[in-house]
Every structure is written in C-alpha cells, then in structure tokens.
Scaffold this motif. Structure first.
Motif, PDB file in Angstrom:
ATOM      1  N   GLY A 214     -17.884  -9.270  -9.600  1.00  0.00           N
ATOM      2  CA  GLY A 214     -17.575 -10.528  -8.907  1.00  0.00           C
ATOM      3  C   GLY A 214     -18.608 -11.605  -9.193  1.00  0.00           C
TER       4      GLY A 214
ATOM      5  N   ALA B 163       0.051  -5.518   8.378  1.00  0.00           N
ATOM      6  CA  ALA B 163      -1.331  -5.680   7.915  1.00  0.00           C
ATOM      7  C   ALA B 163      -1.356  -6.564   6.676  1.00  0.00           C
ATOM      8  N   CYS B 164      -2.110  -7.676   6.758  1.00  0.00           N
ATOM      9  CA  CYS B 164      -2.143  -8.637   5.645  1.00  0.00           C
ATOM     10  C   CYS B 164      -3.539  -8.751   5.054  1.00  0.00           C
ATOM     11  N   SER B 165      -3.593  -8.725   3.731  1.00  0.00           N
ATOM     12  CA  SER B 165      -4.867  -8.925   3.036  1.00  0.00           C
ATOM     13  C   SER B 165      -4.794 -10.216   2.232  1.00  0.00           C
TER      14      SER B 165
ATOM     15  N   LEU C 113      -2.574  -7.380  11.909  1.00  0.00           N
ATOM     16  CA  LEU C 113      -3.948  -7.054  11.508  1.00  0.00           C
ATOM     17  C   LEU C 113      -4.253  -7.839  10.230  1.00  0.00           C
TER      18      LEU C 113
ATOM     19  N   GLY D 134       1.145 -15.470  -3.119  1.00  0.00           N
ATOM     20  CA  GLY D 134       0.277 -16.286  -3.969  1.00  0.00           C
ATOM     21  C   GLY D 134      -1.010 -15.568  -4.361  1.00  0.00           C
ATOM     22  N   ASP D 135      -1.199 -14.407  -3.804  1.00  0.00           N
ATOM     23  CA  ASP D 135      -2.463 -13.669  -4.042  1.00  0.00           C
ATOM     24  C   ASP D 135      -2.183 -12.346  -4.760  1.00  0.00           C
ATOM     25  N   LEU D 136      -2.890 -12.143  -5.887  1.00  0.00           N
ATOM     26  CA  LEU D 136      -2.612 -10.932  -6.683  1.00  0.00           C
ATOM     27  C   LEU D 136      -3.696  -9.848  -6.523  1.00  0.00           C
TER      28      LEU D 136
ATOM     29  N   GLY E  87      -9.835  -9.373   4.473  1.00  0.00           N
ATOM     30  CA  GLY E  87     -10.031  -9.876   3.105  1.00  0.00           C
ATOM     31  C   GLY E  87     -11.284 -10.755   3.093  1.00  0.00           C
TER      32      GLY E  87
ATOM     33  N   ASN F 201      -9.316   0.848  -8.944  1.00  0.00           N
ATOM     34  CA  ASN F 201      -8.134   1.407  -8.281  1.00  0.00           C
ATOM     35  C   ASN F 201      -7.949   2.891  -8.609  1.00  0.00           C
TER      36      ASN F 201
ATOM     37  N   THR G 273     -10.586  -7.252  10.863  1.00  0.00           N
ATOM     38  CA  THR G 273     -11.658  -6.280  10.589  1.00  0.00           C
ATOM     39  C   THR G 273     -12.267  -6.591   9.233  1.00  0.00           C
TER      40      THR G 273
ATOM     41  N   ALA H 157     -10.341  -1.312   9.487  1.00  0.00           N
ATOM     42  CA  ALA H 157      -8.917  -1.645   9.629  1.00  0.00           C
ATOM     43  C   ALA H 157      -8.136  -0.403  10.028  1.00  0.00           C
TER      44      ALA H 157
ATOM     45  N   LYS I 248      -6.674  -4.219  -0.526  1.00  0.00           N
ATOM     46  CA  LYS I 248      -5.436  -3.799   0.145  1.00  0.00           C
ATOM     47  C   LYS I 248      -5.184  -2.306  -0.099  1.00  0.00           C
TER      48      LYS I 248
ATOM     49  N   LYS J 192     -18.032 -15.073 -11.154  1.00  0.00           N
ATOM     50  CA  LYS J 192     -18.340 -16.362 -10.528  1.00  0.00           C
ATOM     51  C   LYS J 192     -19.221 -17.212 -11.446  1.00  0.00           C
TER      52      LYS J 192
HETATM   53 CO1  B1M Z   1     -10.274 -12.969  -8.324  1.00  0.00          CO
HETATM   54  N1  B1M Z   1     -11.326 -14.141  -7.152  1.00  0.00           N
HETATM   55  N2  B1M Z   1      -9.255 -14.483  -8.884  1.00  0.00           N
HETATM   56  N3  B1M Z   1      -9.497 -11.722  -9.491  1.00  0.00           N
HETATM   57  N4  B1M Z   1     -11.653 -11.788  -7.829  1.00  0.00           N
HETATM   58  C1  B1M Z   1     -12.312 -13.531  -6.311  1.00  0.00           C
HETATM   59  C2  B1M Z   1     -11.721 -13.173  -4.972  1.00  0.00           C
HETATM   60  C3  B1M Z   1     -13.400 -14.651  -6.217  1.00  0.00           C
HETATM   61  C4  B1M Z   1     -14.260 -14.595  -4.944  1.00  0.00           C
HETATM   62  C5  B1M Z   1     -14.233 -14.589  -7.484  1.00  0.00           C
HETATM   63  C6  B1M Z   1     -15.312 -15.625  -7.513  1.00  0.00           C
HETATM   64  O1  B1M Z   1     -15.057 -16.747  -7.829  1.00  0.00           O
HETATM   65  N5  B1M Z   1     -16.487 -15.222  -7.204  1.00  0.00           N
HETATM   66  C7  B1M Z   1     -12.525 -15.927  -6.314  1.00  0.00           C
HETATM   67  C8  B1M Z   1     -12.025 -16.463  -4.988  1.00  0.00           C
HETATM   68  C9  B1M Z   1     -12.702 -17.726  -4.559  1.00  0.00           C
HETATM   69  C10 B1M Z   1     -12.141 -18.216  -3.302  1.00  0.00           C
HETATM   70  O2  B1M Z   1     -10.985 -18.280  -3.101  1.00  0.00           O
HETATM   71  N6  B1M Z   1     -13.046 -18.637  -2.434  1.00  0.00           N
HETATM   72  C11 B1M Z   1     -11.422 -15.455  -7.198  1.00  0.00           C
HETATM   73  C12 B1M Z   1     -10.599 -16.283  -7.965  1.00  0.00           C
HETATM   74  C13 B1M Z   1     -10.930 -17.759  -7.881  1.00  0.00           C
HETATM   75  C14 B1M Z   1      -9.526 -15.813  -8.740  1.00  0.00           C
HETATM   76  C15 B1M Z   1      -8.612 -16.585  -9.573  1.00  0.00           C
HETATM   77  C16 B1M Z   1      -8.125 -17.893  -8.967  1.00  0.00           C
HETATM   78  C17 B1M Z   1      -9.329 -16.799 -10.901  1.00  0.00           C
HETATM   79  C18 B1M Z   1      -8.588 -17.554 -11.915  1.00  0.00           C
HETATM   80  O3  B1M Z   1      -7.486 -17.241 -12.255  1.00  0.00           O
HETATM   81  N7  B1M Z   1      -9.261 -18.527 -12.387  1.00  0.00           N
HETATM   82  C19 B1M Z   1      -7.440 -15.592  -9.798  1.00  0.00           C
HETATM   83  C20 B1M Z   1      -6.395 -15.716  -8.713  1.00  0.00           C
HETATM   84  C21 B1M Z   1      -5.217 -14.862  -9.000  1.00  0.00           C
HETATM   85  C22 B1M Z   1      -4.351 -14.761  -7.800  1.00  0.00           C
HETATM   86  O4  B1M Z   1      -4.586 -13.940  -6.967  1.00  0.00           O
HETATM   87  N8  B1M Z   1      -3.387 -15.611  -7.710  1.00  0.00           N
HETATM   88  C23 B1M Z   1      -8.149 -14.344  -9.699  1.00  0.00           C
HETATM   89  C24 B1M Z   1      -7.789 -13.173 -10.375  1.00  0.00           C
HETATM   90  C25 B1M Z   1      -8.419 -11.986 -10.322  1.00  0.00           C
HETATM   91  C26 B1M Z   1      -8.074 -10.776 -11.126  1.00  0.00           C
HETATM   92  C27 B1M Z   1      -6.544 -10.608 -11.322  1.00  0.00           C
HETATM   93  C28 B1M Z   1      -8.697 -10.914 -12.463  1.00  0.00           C
HETATM   94  C29 B1M Z   1      -8.766  -9.640 -10.374  1.00  0.00           C
HETATM   95  C30 B1M Z   1      -7.862  -8.925  -9.368  1.00  0.00           C
HETATM   96  C31 B1M Z   1      -7.342  -7.612  -9.902  1.00  0.00           C
HETATM   97  C32 B1M Z   1      -6.814  -6.760  -8.823  1.00  0.00           C
HETATM   98  O5  B1M Z   1      -7.050  -6.955  -7.652  1.00  0.00           O
HETATM   99  N9  B1M Z   1      -6.106  -5.761  -9.255  1.00  0.00           N
HETATM  100  C33 B1M Z   1      -9.796 -10.407  -9.593  1.00  0.00           C
HETATM  101  C34 B1M Z   1     -10.917  -9.800  -8.998  1.00  0.00           C
HETATM  102  C35 B1M Z   1     -11.100  -8.328  -9.268  1.00  0.00           C
HETATM  103  C36 B1M Z   1     -11.826 -10.514  -8.209  1.00  0.00           C
HETATM  104  C37 B1M Z   1     -13.148 -10.046  -7.648  1.00  0.00           C
HETATM  105  C38 B1M Z   1     -14.102  -9.998  -8.810  1.00  0.00           C
HETATM  106  C39 B1M Z   1     -13.169  -8.692  -6.956  1.00  0.00           C
HETATM  107  C40 B1M Z   1     -12.210  -8.564  -5.791  1.00  0.00           C
HETATM  108  C41 B1M Z   1     -12.206  -7.130  -5.340  1.00  0.00           C
HETATM  109  O6  B1M Z   1     -11.286  -6.409  -5.631  1.00  0.00           O
HETATM  110  N10 B1M Z   1     -13.276  -6.678  -4.654  1.00  0.00           N
HETATM  111  C42 B1M Z   1     -13.467 -11.161  -6.592  1.00  0.00           C
HETATM  112  C43 B1M Z   1     -14.929 -11.443  -6.465  1.00  0.00           C
HETATM  113  C44 B1M Z   1     -15.524 -10.697  -5.321  1.00  0.00           C
HETATM  114  O7  B1M Z   1     -14.880 -10.334  -4.384  1.00  0.00           O
HETATM  115  N11 B1M Z   1     -16.805 -10.510  -5.390  1.00  0.00           N
HETATM  116  C45 B1M Z   1     -12.550 -12.235  -6.973  1.00  0.00           C
HETATM  117  C46 B1M Z   1     -13.430  -5.332  -4.212  1.00  0.00           C
HETATM  118  C47 B1M Z   1     -12.572  -5.094  -2.943  1.00  0.00           C
HETATM  119  C48 B1M Z   1     -12.773  -3.688  -2.421  1.00  0.00           C
HETATM  120  O8  B1M Z   1     -13.013  -6.022  -1.963  1.00  0.00           O
HETATM  121  O9  B1M Z   1     -10.725  -7.066  -1.694  1.00  0.00           O
HETATM  122  O10 B1M Z   1     -12.716  -8.052  -0.550  1.00  0.00           O
HETATM  123  P1  B1M Z   1     -12.011  -6.873  -1.046  1.00  0.00           P
HETATM  124  O11 B1M Z   1     -11.736  -5.876   0.168  1.00  0.00           O
HETATM  125  C49 B1M Z   1     -12.724  -5.592   1.108  1.00  0.00           C
HETATM  126  C50 B1M Z   1     -12.677  -6.484   2.341  1.00  0.00           C
HETATM  127  O12 B1M Z   1     -12.387  -7.809   2.057  1.00  0.00           O
HETATM  128  C51 B1M Z   1     -11.698  -5.799   3.245  1.00  0.00           C
HETATM  129  O13 B1M Z   1     -11.830  -4.410   2.904  1.00  0.00           O
HETATM  130  C52 B1M Z   1     -12.431  -4.226   1.623  1.00  0.00           C
HETATM  131  C53 B1M Z   1     -13.691  -3.413   1.800  1.00  0.00           C
HETATM  132  O14 B1M Z   1     -13.450  -2.220   2.419  1.00  0.00           O
HETATM  133  N12 B1M Z   1     -10.297  -6.089   3.216  1.00  0.00           N
HETATM  134  C54 B1M Z   1      -9.544  -5.930   4.353  1.00  0.00           C
HETATM  135  C55 B1M Z   1      -9.481  -6.494   2.238  1.00  0.00           C
HETATM  136  N13 B1M Z   1      -8.254  -6.593   2.676  1.00  0.00           N
HETATM  137  C56 B1M Z   1      -8.247  -6.239   3.989  1.00  0.00           C
HETATM  138  C57 B1M Z   1      -7.221  -6.157   4.924  1.00  0.00           C
HETATM  139  C58 B1M Z   1      -7.529  -5.778   6.223  1.00  0.00           C
HETATM  140  C59 B1M Z   1      -8.821  -5.482   6.571  1.00  0.00           C
HETATM  141  C60 B1M Z   1      -9.844  -5.549   5.655  1.00  0.00           C
HETATM  142  O15 B1M Z   1      -6.624  -5.668   7.199  1.00  0.00           O
HETATM  143  C61 B1M Z   1      -5.271  -5.728   6.892  1.00  0.00           C
END
Ligand code: B1M
Length: 527
Positions: A362, A457-459, A488, A411-413, A491, A383, A508, A514, A418, A366
């Motif tokens: 990440g 539950a929405c992420s 719930l 809108g979110d991939l 994210g 995954n 959460t 969660a 999740k 960034k």
């Molecule tokens: Co994207 N992405 N991404 N990305 N990506 C982020 C989120 C971002 C923070 C990166 C950055 O700029 N540093 C940034 C978002 C900025 C913002 O909105 N403030 C970003 C961006 C900008 C984008 C694109 C717009 C980039 C582009 O195209 N220029 C694009 C958007 C696409 C879209 O969704 N429409 C995009 C695309 C992608 C990939 C497709 C390349 C890939 C996703 C692949 C996939 O998921 N299969 C990707 C990835 C991998 C990331 C980062 C690097 C990693 C996310 C991740 O999976 N983390 C991310 C940077 C980062 O987070 N450091 C980033 C690991 C995961 C375990 O954490 O999902 O947060 P997370 O889940 C956590 C908690 O949040 C929570 O539990 C987990 C921990 O136990 N949680 C929940 C999640 N869902 C929950 C639901 C609940 C409860 C808790 O209850 C229901």
C-alpha cells in the motif's frame, strides 16, 4: 581476589513437582584454624542438603564446628548462619548443595510420594540444628539424587521428576530416622548471645532493602546497646555488621541480576544500596567484573535448539511478507503451511506476515513506487494465502447460528478485507452469503429479504465509495426491513462517526471484530 575464593553463586533452578530446587556448587578454600574464620558464612530462607564432594575441613553451624570430609552430607535449616572451611588452602573443599523449601514439600500431589511427616520432623522445628553426617547407604542415595539432578540439568530430560522426587523423599525419610534414632545429643538451643545475633541476621535478611537499616535500629528493637550488639556480632560471626550487611545486599543484587531483567538502577534501589557509583565499585571489587558482564555470564544466550526454532518461525513469517510483496502466491501458500508446521501462531502469520506485507504494498502504491498490476498480483497472493490460513483461524469455540449478506459496495473493487471478514465469520459458524465486489444497495437489500438475513455487512476501501453505505441504510428503510436487519460497516476509510452519521448499526475496525460483533447480534436476536 583469586579464582578459588571468588564466591560462586547459584547456577541453576529446577522445579521438582511443585518444589523449586536450586542446585549449586560451592568451593571453600579458606584455611580452617581453631579461631574459625567466618568468611563465607551465610543464611538462606530455604533448607539445604549439602554433600561434601571433595576435600576435608569444617562446617560451622551457629556456634558448632563440625568436621567434614568427602562424602559427608549435611542438612541445614532455613535462616541458620553457617559456612564451610577447608582444612588446607591447597586442598580446597568442594560442596555440592541443593536448596529447597520444605513447605513446598507438603503439596497433596507430593505427599503421596512418601511419608512427609518424617521430613516435616526434620525441618519444621527450627530450634533443632538439623544436620547429620550420614552413613554409607545414605551417601549412596544422596549420590544418586545429586546425579539425577545433574543429569537432568545437563540433558534437559523430562522424565526425571519422578526419579528425583523418589530419591529425595527416600533420603529425607532416612535422614529423619537417623536423626530421631542416632543423634540423641542434638546441640542445645542456641545461646542467648547466638539468639541475639541470629535475630540481627534475620532482620537483615528481611529488611536489607531498607536503605535506613542500621545496627542502631536493630539494637533499639532488641533493647540492647549498639556497641554491645556490634561486639557480639563480630565475636560470633567474625565480621563487622556493616561488612555483613553489604555482603547480603550484594548477594541480593547478584540474584536480581541473574534472575530478572531489572535495570541496574532498580536493583540498586531494591537492595537498599546507596548509589550507583558505590554499587559499581563494590561489585567490581567483589566479583572482578561489572554487573553487566556478570549478567551476561550468568544468562548465556538461549540454547541453540530453542533459538533456532524461534528464529526459523520468525524467518518464515518474514519470508511470507516478502513474497507477498513480490506477488508470489505459491511461495506465500507454501511458507504459510511451513510456518504453521513449525508452531507459528496463525495470528502472527496473518498480522506479521500477510497484513504487514500488504501494508508495505500500500505504501509503495501510494508513493508511486509500484502500480496497479503489481498491487493486483500481491492482492491475489494475499487472498490465496488467507485461504490456506483460514482453517487455523477458525474459532470453533464461538460457534453460533445466523445469516449474513456481505459485499464490497458499488464502485469499489477491493475484496481482500471483505474476504477476511467472510472467513472470520464462517470460522465462527455464521452462514455468509458473499455478494462479491461492486455491490449495489438494492442487491444487498434484495438478498437480505430473499435469504432472510440477520445482518447486512458492507466493506469500502475508497473515500469515494464509502457514501454508498448510506444508500444501503436508506434502501433498507424503503423496503421496510430496517427493524429486522442490522447493518455492519467497515473498511480503511470508515469510522465510528461516519457509522453514526449515516445511521448504520455497528462499525468495527477489523475483520475479527466484525465477526465478533455479528455473533453478538445473532445471539441477542435469538433471546
Ligand atoms: Co487500491 N487503493 N485502488 N487497489 N488499494 C487503496 C485503498 C489506497 C488507500 C491506496 C493508496 O493510495 N495508498 C487508495 C484509496 C485512497 C482513498 O480512497 N483514500 C486506493 C486507490 C486510490 C485505488 C484506485 C483508485 C487506484 C487507481 O486505479 N488509480 C483503484 C480503485 C479501484 C476500485 O476499487 N474501483 C484501486 C485498485 C486497487 C487494486 C485493484 C489494484 C487492488 C485491489 C485488489 C483486490 O482487492 N483484490 C488495490 C489494493 C490492493 C490496494 C491497497 C494497496 C491494499 C488494500 C488491501 O487489500 N489491504 C490499498 C492501500 C492500503 O490499504 N494500504 C489501496 C489489506 C486488507 C486486509 O485491508 O481492506 O483495509 P482492508 O481491510 C481491513 C479493514 O479495513 C477491515 O478489516 C481488514 C483488517 O482485518 N475491514 C472491515 C475491511 N472491510 C471491512 C468490513 C467490516 C469490518 C471491517 O464490516 C463489514
């Protein structure tokens, strides 16, 4: 200070059933003369069985000097000042000793091992000087006891407890019979003079940590003059009170250095010592090394086998993180299996391996150091790795029934977070209908109605998509199911404030929380 007369300190503690036993070797090279030198005189809060391993000399117990030679065994009560003295300086006396607290002997589990009342007879009556020079048969038994303990210490065996316990019980029974039968002329109770000195020694033992402890405070408590107590102390113990007190405090400091991780400052405070400077000076004079050197010498690095298994686990977890960053899914999965096989905790693998690796990805993303394709392959590795880890993360204990429809909002991939939420929920026995990514509010609501879900539950991972969650709440109200279904949300960009603002039920911060929240909701619904 020569090598021989440098005091040797306890080397190793072992636990015998419930009974902590400390095994030690003491070398005494002080020449024994008629006017017995009392250097090396000490007391312990616990009992000792001592065996003279080599040499001959004297064992001074209170005011008794008992001649001793190789093979003799002594037992000394707690808190009785005593010391060993070699007959000839060139032929030092070597004493092997075991310390233990007889109180611990009377645990029910241990009592059944022998006849503890005999042991009790030996040690409970502190008016008796419990020492004995034993016959050949008992010496053999003691020999076996020492041997068993030494072997255990050397080989780290596990099955030694019973053997050593049996030897010790047998030995104590024999000794008590010997004392009861053979030693009729047990030395009389200590004289009044000795009692006074003994009280002083006990006060020192109990209050050495008080920096204000002085001969004067003790003499006042005993209602005798300070000069009288000072003379008595010197006469019977052969050293001044202040030297004795310093030695006791230094002894304690050594123990704390050996057995704890306390800082030197804290040790100085705990031992009633004056200041760091004089502690360092006195320590060096006494031990010929600095406190730090002493600590290192006494606590060598953990054994190679323990170190290596810990290191192997840490290295495997590090490799998981590195390979995830490179997107090497197969390697990640293999390494997870290996780490679990090596005893790594599934939580450590998840947090320090997978999630840590993903957060590096990440950061690099960034900072434009890597781009979408690299992130995608890492995400795939993440995954797949999580799937391998899933069975080990399951919490079968917390099983409950309930149905959840889950998805990443329209809108979110991003699906990794999740997916983790799904695994954690399934691990706890919930039924999860995974709608995938890019899920419209209507799809959440339709599924909730059709499948009679307890929870939606929405992420969301993007600030631009988190607003969709508000639409999910509104759609539920519109469909008339808001009272039946809990919403719930989670994210990276989502917060508690946001949750309240949009009227969702629970936010959460991570997947595990969660799942726990979902369990609670389902339990409450059943009531
Ligand atoms: Co994207 N992405 N991404 N990305 N990506 C982020 C989120 C971002 C923070 C990166 C950055 O700029 N540093 C940034 C978002 C900025 C913002 O909105 N403030 C970003 C961006 C900008 C984008 C694109 C717009 C980039 C582009 O195209 N220029 C694009 C958007 C696409 C879209 O969704 N429409 C995009 C695309 C992608 C990939 C497709 C390349 C890939 C996703 C692949 C996939 O998921 N299969 C990707 C990835 C991998 C990331 C980062 C690097 C990693 C996310 C991740 O999976 N983390 C991310 C940077 C980062 O987070 N450091 C980033 C690991 C995961 C375990 O954490 O999902 O947060 P997370 O889940 C956590 C908690 O949040 C929570 O539990 C987990 C921990 O136990 N949680 C929940 C999640 N869902 C929950 C639901 C609940 C409860 C808790 O209850 C229901």
């Amino acid at each position: 200070m020569t090598e021989e007369n440098k005091p040797l300190y306890l080397k190793k503690s072992v636990i015998l059933n419930h009974m902590p036993i400390v095994c030690d070797t003491v070398h005494c090279s002080t020449t024994y003369r008629d006017d017995i030198s009392s250097s090396g005189l000490c007391t312990h809060e616990i009992s000792e069985i001592d065996m003279i391993v080599a040499g001959s000399g004297a064992h001074l117990v209170l005011n008794q000097a008992i001649p001793c030679k190789t093979g003799d065994v002594f037992i000394t009560c707690p808190n009785v000042p005593h010391g060993y003295f070699a007959a000839e300086a060139k032929n030092p006396l070597t004493v092997q000793r075991i310390f233990f607290d007889p109180k611990d002997w009377f645990e029910p589990a241990v009592s059944s091992a022998g006849e503890p009342r005999y042991c009790y007879g030996v040690f409970s009556d502190s008016s008796v000087l419990a020492y004995a020079m034993l016959n050949a048969q008992t010496r053999d038994e003691t020999d076996r006891l020492f041997h068993a303990i030494r072997t255990e210490i050397r080989e780290q065996k596990n099955e030694w407890h019973d053997a050593v316990g049996a030897y010790l019980t047998q030995l104590l029974i024999t000794i008590s019979r010997y004392i009861n039968g053979a030693i009729k002329n047990i030395p009389s109770a200590p004289s009044k003079e000795w009692s006074t000195v003994l009280s002083t020694v006990r006060t020192v033992m109990a209050s050495f940590d008080d920096p204000n402890l002085t001969l004067e405070t003790i003499s006042n408590a005993l209602y005798i003059s300070k000069s009288h107590l000072s003379r008595l102390f010197k006469k019977l113990l052969g050293e001044s009170f202040s030297d004795y007190l310093r030695k006791v405090r230094m002894d304690q400091a050594c123990r704390l250095l050996r057995e704890t991780k306390m800082s030197t400052e804290e040790i100085v405070l705990r031992c009633g010592l004056r200041d760091m400077q004089s502690f360092y000076r006195n320590f060096h004079a006494m031990m010929g090394m600095t406190p730090h050197q002493y600590r290192t010498e006494q606590n060598p690095a953990p054994s190679a086998s323990i170190r290596s298994s810990e290191t192997v686990r840490a290295l495997l977890i590090e490799e998981i993180s590195k390979n995830l960053q490179k997107g090497k899914a197969t390697a990640v999965c293999d390494l997870i299996a290996k780490a679990i096989e090596q005893g790594a905790s599934p939580d450590d693998v998840m947090n320090d391996g997978l999630l840590r690796g993903m957060s590096v990805v990440g950061e690099k993303f960034k900072n434009n150091e890597i781009f979408v394709p690299e992130v995608l392959v890492s995400a795939r590795a993440m995954n797949l790795g999580a799937e391998v880890l899933y069975p080990y993360l399951s919490d079968k204990e917390a099983s409950a029934s309930g149905r959840v429809c889950l998805g990443t909002v329209q809108g979110d991939l991003h699906n990794i977070g999740k997916n983790l939420v799904r695994m954690m929920m399934e691990g706890k026995g919930l039924e999860v209908i995974d709608l995938g990514v890019d899920v419209a509010p209507e799809a959440f609501v339709r599924t909730a109605i059709e499948k009679d879900c307890d929870i939606i539950a929405c992420s969301a991972l993007l600030t631009t998509t988190m607003g969709v969650m508000e639409n999910v709440v509104k759609e539920c109200e519109k469909a008339g199911i808001r009272h039946k279904v809990k919403i719930l949300i989670g994210g990276a960009p989502v917060t508690e404030d946001f949750c309240q603002k949009i009227g969702a039920d629970i936010y959460t911060p991570d997947a595990c929380a969660a799942a726990n929240a979902a369990i609670e909701i389902c339990k409450n619904k059943k009531k």
